[in-house]
Design an enzyme around this catalytic site. Sequence first.
Site, PDB file in Angstrom:
ATOM      1  N   THR A   1       0.824  -1.276   0.114  1.00 58.17           N
ATOM      2  CA  THR A   1       0.169  -0.117  -0.009  1.00 58.17           C
ATOM      3  C   THR A   1       0.882   1.070  -0.204  1.00 58.17           C
ATOM      4  O   THR A   1       0.563   2.277  -0.812  1.00 58.17           O
ATOM      5  CB  THR A   1      -0.976  -0.256   1.346  1.00 58.17           C
TER       6      THR A   1
ATOM      7  N   LYS B   1       6.733   2.149  12.133  1.00 58.30           N
ATOM      8  CA  LYS B   1       6.762   2.535  13.505  1.00 58.30           C
ATOM      9  C   LYS B   1       7.162   1.392  14.441  1.00 58.30           C
ATOM     10  O   LYS B   1       7.606   1.687  15.456  1.00 58.30           O
ATOM     11  CB  LYS B   1       5.140   2.992  13.833  1.00 58.30           C
TER      12      LYS B   1
ATOM     13  N   GLU C   1       8.917  10.017   9.196  1.00 59.52           N
ATOM     14  CA  GLU C   1       7.848  11.011   9.410  1.00 59.52           C
ATOM     15  C   GLU C   1       6.715  10.273   9.062  1.00 59.52           C
ATOM     16  O   GLU C   1       5.613  10.471   9.665  1.00 59.52           O
ATOM     17  CB  GLU C   1       7.863  11.995   8.519  1.00 59.52           C
TER      18      GLU C   1
ATOM     19  N   ILE D   1       0.480  13.660   8.160  1.00 59.07           N
ATOM     20  CA  ILE D   1       0.834  14.977   9.131  1.00 59.07           C
ATOM     21  C   ILE D   1       2.098  15.072   9.588  1.00 59.07           C
ATOM     22  O   ILE D   1       2.603  14.139   9.876  1.00 59.07           O
ATOM     23  CB  ILE D   1      -0.313  14.704  10.283  1.00 59.07           C
TER      24      ILE D   1
ATOM     25  N   GLY E   1      -7.063  -0.263   2.797  1.00 60.70           N
ATOM     26  CA  GLY E   1      -5.521  -0.138   2.845  1.00 60.70           C
ATOM     27  C   GLY E   1      -5.114   0.651   4.308  1.00 60.70           C
ATOM     28  O   GLY E   1      -3.885   1.121   4.311  1.00 60.70           O
TER      29      GLY E   1
ATOM     30  N   GLU F   1      -3.335  -2.512   9.588  1.00 58.23           N
ATOM     31  CA  GLU F   1      -1.994  -3.298   9.420  1.00 58.23           C
ATOM     32  C   GLU F   1      -2.172  -4.441   8.909  1.00 58.23           C
ATOM     33  O   GLU F   1      -3.267  -5.031   8.739  1.00 58.23           O
ATOM     34  CB  GLU F   1      -1.502  -3.266  11.005  1.00 58.23           C
TER      35      GLU F   1
ATOM     36  N   LYS G   1       3.378   4.349  18.032  1.00 62.58           N
ATOM     37  CA  LYS G   1       3.366   5.758  17.557  1.00 62.58           C
ATOM     38  C   LYS G   1       3.730   6.704  18.845  1.00 62.58           C
ATOM     39  O   LYS G   1       4.432   7.490  18.830  1.00 62.58           O
ATOM     40  CB  LYS G   1       2.328   6.118  16.664  1.00 62.58           C
TER      41      LYS G   1
ATOM     42  N   GLY H   1      -3.669   5.212   4.620  1.00 61.79           N
ATOM     43  CA  GLY H   1      -3.827   5.167   3.206  1.00 61.79           C
ATOM     44  C   GLY H   1      -2.533   5.326   2.621  1.00 61.79           C
ATOM     45  O   GLY H   1      -1.594   5.777   3.000  1.00 61.79           O
TER      46      GLY H   1
HETATM   47  N1  HSE Z   1      -3.030   1.013  10.431  1.00 61.28           N
HETATM   48  C1  HSE Z   1      -2.340   2.259  10.479  1.00 61.28           C
HETATM   49  C2  HSE Z   1      -3.774   2.945  10.836  1.00 61.28           C
HETATM   50  C3  HSE Z   1      -1.655   2.789   9.427  1.00 61.28           C
HETATM   51  O1  HSE Z   1      -4.907   2.721  11.021  1.00 61.28           O
HETATM   52  O2  HSE Z   1      -3.311   4.148  11.415  1.00 61.28           O
HETATM   53  C4  HSE Z   1      -1.107   4.155   9.455  1.00 61.28           C
HETATM   54  O3  HSE Z   1      -0.050   3.979  10.328  1.00 61.28           O
END
Ligand code: HSE
Length: 447
Positions: free
Chosen positions: A17, A107, A131, A138, A189, A192, A207, A304
Site C-alpha cells: 500500500t 513505526k 515522518e 501529518i 489499505g 496493518e 506511535k 492510506g
Molecule cells: N494501520 C495504521 C492506521 C496505518 O490505521 O493508522 C497508518 O499507520
Amino acid sequence: MAKGEKSIGIGLCGLGTVGGGTFNLLAEGQKEIVRRTAVDIKIVQVACLIDNPACDLSHVKVTRDVFDVVNNPDVDIVVELIGGTDLARQLVLAAIAQGKHLVTANKALIATHGDEIFAAAQQRGIMVCFEAAIAGAIPVVKAIREGLAADRITWLAGIINGTSNFILTEMEEKHRDFDDVLAEAQRLGYAEADPAFDIEGIDAAHKLSILSSIAFGVPINFDSVYTEGIAKITQQDISYASELGYRIKHLGISRLTEDGIELRVHPTLIPAKDMLANVNGAMNAVLVHSDAAGNTMYYGAGAGSKPTASAVVADIIDVVRHMDSAPEKRTPYLGFQAESILDQDVLPIEKVRCAYYLRVEVLDKTGVMASISTILSNNLISIEALIQKEASEFLNGLTKAHVPIVIITNRIVEASLNKAIAEIEALDDINGEVTRIRVEALEGDHG
Ligand code: HSE
C-alpha cells in the site's frame, strides 16, 4: 536532466500500500521535486515479493531480495516499506553499514529497535527519517521536533490509529457492525497486515512511544505504554457517552508529571464539542501542549496509500537536501542530542489520575444505587453525572430485571477506582463486570 542537476538513486523495499503509493508519487511528482531540490530523484531498484499492479515497473530493476537493493552501488537512499521488525531491522542495519541513508514508515521498527538503529546510524553519519511512521500525512514529527524546538512540551494527546478511528466513527454515525467496518478498513489499505495491531492499540502504542520521545527527550519506551484497544467498545457505550455530551475516541496520551511520564493508549470519552472529538473516519490529529505556544493541533489523513506516501517522499526530499551537510549539523533523530536524552520513570496506570465513565448492569430493585454510591463515596470518588435507564428502555440481551446505570466520576487515581470497581462487582445485585472508560477534557486542560 537539466544542466547542473545531480541524480540521487532510491532503493525502494516493499511495494504494498505505502510502497506502491511512494513509487507512483515519486514518478508523478518528479517535476515539482526537481523544482524544490534541483536533484533528479530516481528509483533505481525495487524489492518486492509480488509486483503491485498499480505500478509500472517496466523501467526499473526489480528484485525479490531486499539485500540486493542495499548492495546496489547506485542506491544512495534505502526506503524501507516492508513492515515488520525482524527482516526490517536487518535491512536497515545493513543499509547503515553500507553508508546508505534511510527513510522508513515503520513505526513498529522504530518503536522497538529505534535506539539501536539511531546509535548505529549516528556512528556512520547516516540520516534516518521516519515522518511517515506516525499519523500518515501529518508532518507531526517535524512540527514537534523542529517547529516546537524552542518550547517545553508538557503533554500531547492524539488520535493516531486511523483504523480504530474509522471503526468508531462508522459505529457511531451509521451504527455499523465492528467486524464489517474493520473489513472495509482492510480493503481501503488503512489496517496493518495483522489488524490486531490496530484494534488492540499496539500500533497506536508504537506511535505514542516515538512521539513521547521526541516531545520530552526521553528514550523510546514502547514496552512501558499502557495499551487498550477498541474491541470492547459497544454501540450502547457510544450512545450513553453521546447522551452525556461526549464522544468516544481512541487516544494516545503522554504527559510529564512530577512522578513520571504518563504513556497510555485507550478509548477515551472527550467532550463532543472538542476539536479532537470531531476528527472522524481515518483522519488523525495530535494535540500538543507546550509552555510558550500553548495548545497546537495537527490534523490530516492518518493512513492510506497516498497520504502516507506523501510523508515518505517528503522525507526523501529532506535527506536529499541535507545529505551533504555535516552530520553534527543535522536535526538529531529524536530532536535532542543523543547524550541529552534522559531516562524518566513511566507512571504505572494505577497511579494515573483521570475521570471515568462506568456502566454497571444492576438488578432493578431498590437499594442497589445506594450501595454503589456508598462504595464510591467510601473510596472518595464523587459522581459528576448519572444516567439510570428504565428497564423497558433497555433491551440489548439483558433480562428485563437488569438495568444499566451509567456514571461519570470526578478525577481520581486509578488505583482507587480499581478498588471501588472490585467492591461493586462483589455486590449480589450486579450483572457481569463493570465497564470502565477513561474520560479526559484535554482542550480545557492547560496543565
Ligand atoms: N494501520 C495504521 C492506521 C496505518 O490505521 O493508522 C497508518 O499507520
